[in-house]
Design a protein around this motif. Structure first.
Motif, PDB file in Angstrom:
ATOM      1  N   LEU A   8       0.825  -1.216   0.000  1.00 11.50           N
ATOM      2  CA  LEU A   8       0.000   0.000   0.000  1.00 11.50           C
ATOM      3  C   LEU A   8       0.853   1.258   0.000  1.00 11.50           C
ATOM      4  O   LEU A   8       0.535   2.224  -0.688  1.00 11.50           O
ATOM      5  N   GLY A   9       1.915   1.257   0.761  1.00  7.31           N
ATOM      6  CA  GLY A   9       2.715   2.462   0.928  1.00  7.31           C
ATOM      7  C   GLY A   9       3.937   2.539   0.043  1.00  7.31           C
ATOM      8  O   GLY A   9       4.702   3.482   0.111  1.00  7.31           O
ATOM      9  N   GLY A  10       4.123   1.539  -0.796  1.00  5.10           N
ATOM     10  CA  GLY A  10       5.321   1.490  -1.627  1.00  5.10           C
ATOM     11  C   GLY A  10       6.413   0.730  -0.915  1.00  5.10           C
ATOM     12  O   GLY A  10       6.246   0.299   0.228  1.00  5.10           O
ATOM     13  N   SER A  11       7.488   0.524  -1.576  1.00  6.23           N
ATOM     14  CA  SER A  11       8.673  -0.161  -1.076  1.00  6.23           C
ATOM     15  C   SER A  11       8.573  -1.675  -1.144  1.00  6.23           C
ATOM     16  O   SER A  11       9.517  -2.351  -0.792  1.00  6.23           O
ATOM     17  N   ALA A  12       7.471  -2.217  -1.629  1.00 10.78           N
ATOM     18  CA  ALA A  12       7.391  -3.662  -1.828  1.00 10.78           C
ATOM     19  C   ALA A  12       7.787  -3.973  -3.265  1.00 10.78           C
ATOM     20  O   ALA A  12       8.828  -4.552  -3.521  1.00 10.78           O
ATOM     21  N   GLU A  16       7.742   4.361  -3.447  1.00 14.84           N
ATOM     22  CA  GLU A  16       6.794   4.989  -2.545  1.00 14.84           C
ATOM     23  C   GLU A  16       6.090   6.135  -3.270  1.00 14.84           C
ATOM     24  O   GLU A  16       6.724   6.870  -4.029  1.00 14.84           O
ATOM     25  N   PRO A  17       4.790   6.310  -3.016  1.00 18.96           N
ATOM     26  CA  PRO A  17       4.073   7.421  -3.636  1.00 18.96           C
ATOM     27  C   PRO A  17       4.730   8.776  -3.397  1.00 18.96           C
ATOM     28  O   PRO A  17       4.783   9.607  -4.315  1.00 18.96           O
ATOM     29  N   LEU A  21       5.801  11.329  -6.385  1.00 21.13           N
ATOM     30  CA  LEU A  21       5.237  12.687  -6.459  1.00 21.13           C
ATOM     31  C   LEU A  21       6.230  13.793  -6.112  1.00 21.13           C
ATOM     32  O   LEU A  21       5.913  14.975  -6.270  1.00 21.13           O
ATOM     33  N   GLU A  22       7.421  13.412  -5.679  1.00 15.74           N
ATOM     34  CA  GLU A  22       8.415  14.410  -5.247  1.00 15.74           C
ATOM     35  C   GLU A  22       8.681  15.439  -6.346  1.00 15.74           C
ATOM     36  O   GLU A  22       8.893  15.094  -7.506  1.00 15.74           O
ATOM     37  N   ILE A 146      12.165   2.601 -11.720  1.00 20.59           N
ATOM     38  CA  ILE A 146      10.894   2.631 -10.993  1.00 20.59           C
ATOM     39  C   ILE A 146      10.807   1.486 -10.000  1.00 20.59           C
ATOM     40  O   ILE A 146      10.408   1.646  -8.866  1.00 20.59           O
ATOM     41  N   GLY A 147      11.153   0.295 -10.395  1.00 19.74           N
ATOM     42  CA  GLY A 147      11.023  -0.867  -9.519  1.00 19.74           C
ATOM     43  C   GLY A 147      12.224  -1.133  -8.658  1.00 19.74           C
ATOM     44  O   GLY A 147      12.215  -2.036  -7.841  1.00 19.74           O
ATOM     45  N   GLY A 148      13.262  -0.351  -8.752  1.00 19.07           N
ATOM     46  CA  GLY A 148      14.415  -0.533  -7.899  1.00 19.07           C
ATOM     47  C   GLY A 148      15.455  -1.210  -8.637  1.00 19.07           C
ATOM     48  O   GLY A 148      16.315  -1.754  -8.790  1.00 19.07           O
TER      49      GLY A 148
END
Length: 148
Positions: A8-12, A16-17, A21-22, A146-148
């Protein structure tokens, strides 16, 4: 943090959203990509509306999806409305992560659906930022996209 919270919060499986959005400006958020029916601001409106309805169901504040919910904006948002949407999205994500800590079966099902739905739209936001030339998606600390 469990996998549902991270989803939900990103990092999986995605950034992260907040990272996506930064430094997003109103001009970029409101700019159309040729061939797409929505802007980043439109997607943020959609995320805000669907997260609120989903969280109301997951938490038991609502028994059914709201009738006539406008999940896509009918008019382009103003800069002030975009700032409000970003705040609503951040608050909804924080609530979702909190609910996912030890969810009921109903909440787990709703939050899992929400995590998948959101991941799809966060990918759209990241792609639109790249198409606008506004974001590389790279993190110098891990050297990935994007995915790391």
């Amino acid at each position: 943090m469990n996998l549902l919270q991270a989803s939900l919060g990103g990092s999986a499986a995605f950034r992260e959203p907040d990272y996506i959005l930064e430094n997003l400006t109103f001009e970029v958020a409101a700019k159309r990509v040729p061939g797409l029916p929505y802007t980043i601001a439109d997607v943020l409106h959609h995320l805000s509306a669907t997260m609120r309805a989903s969280l109301d169901l997951a938490s038991g504040r609502a028994a059914a999806w709201p009738e006539g919910l406008e999940v896509w904006p009918s008019t382009p948002p103003t800069a002030g409305q975009l700032a409000h949407l970003r705040l609503e999205v951040a608050l909804a994500l924080a609530e979702a992560v909190m609910l996912a800590e030890d969810p009921s079966e109903r909440a787990r099902d709703m939050l899992t659906d929400l995590a998948v739905h959101n991941a799809y739209h966060w990918g759209q936001v990241a792609l639109m930022r790249r198409l606008h030339g506004d974001w590389s998606g790279e993190d110098p600390e891990i050297g990935g996209g994007i995915g790391g």
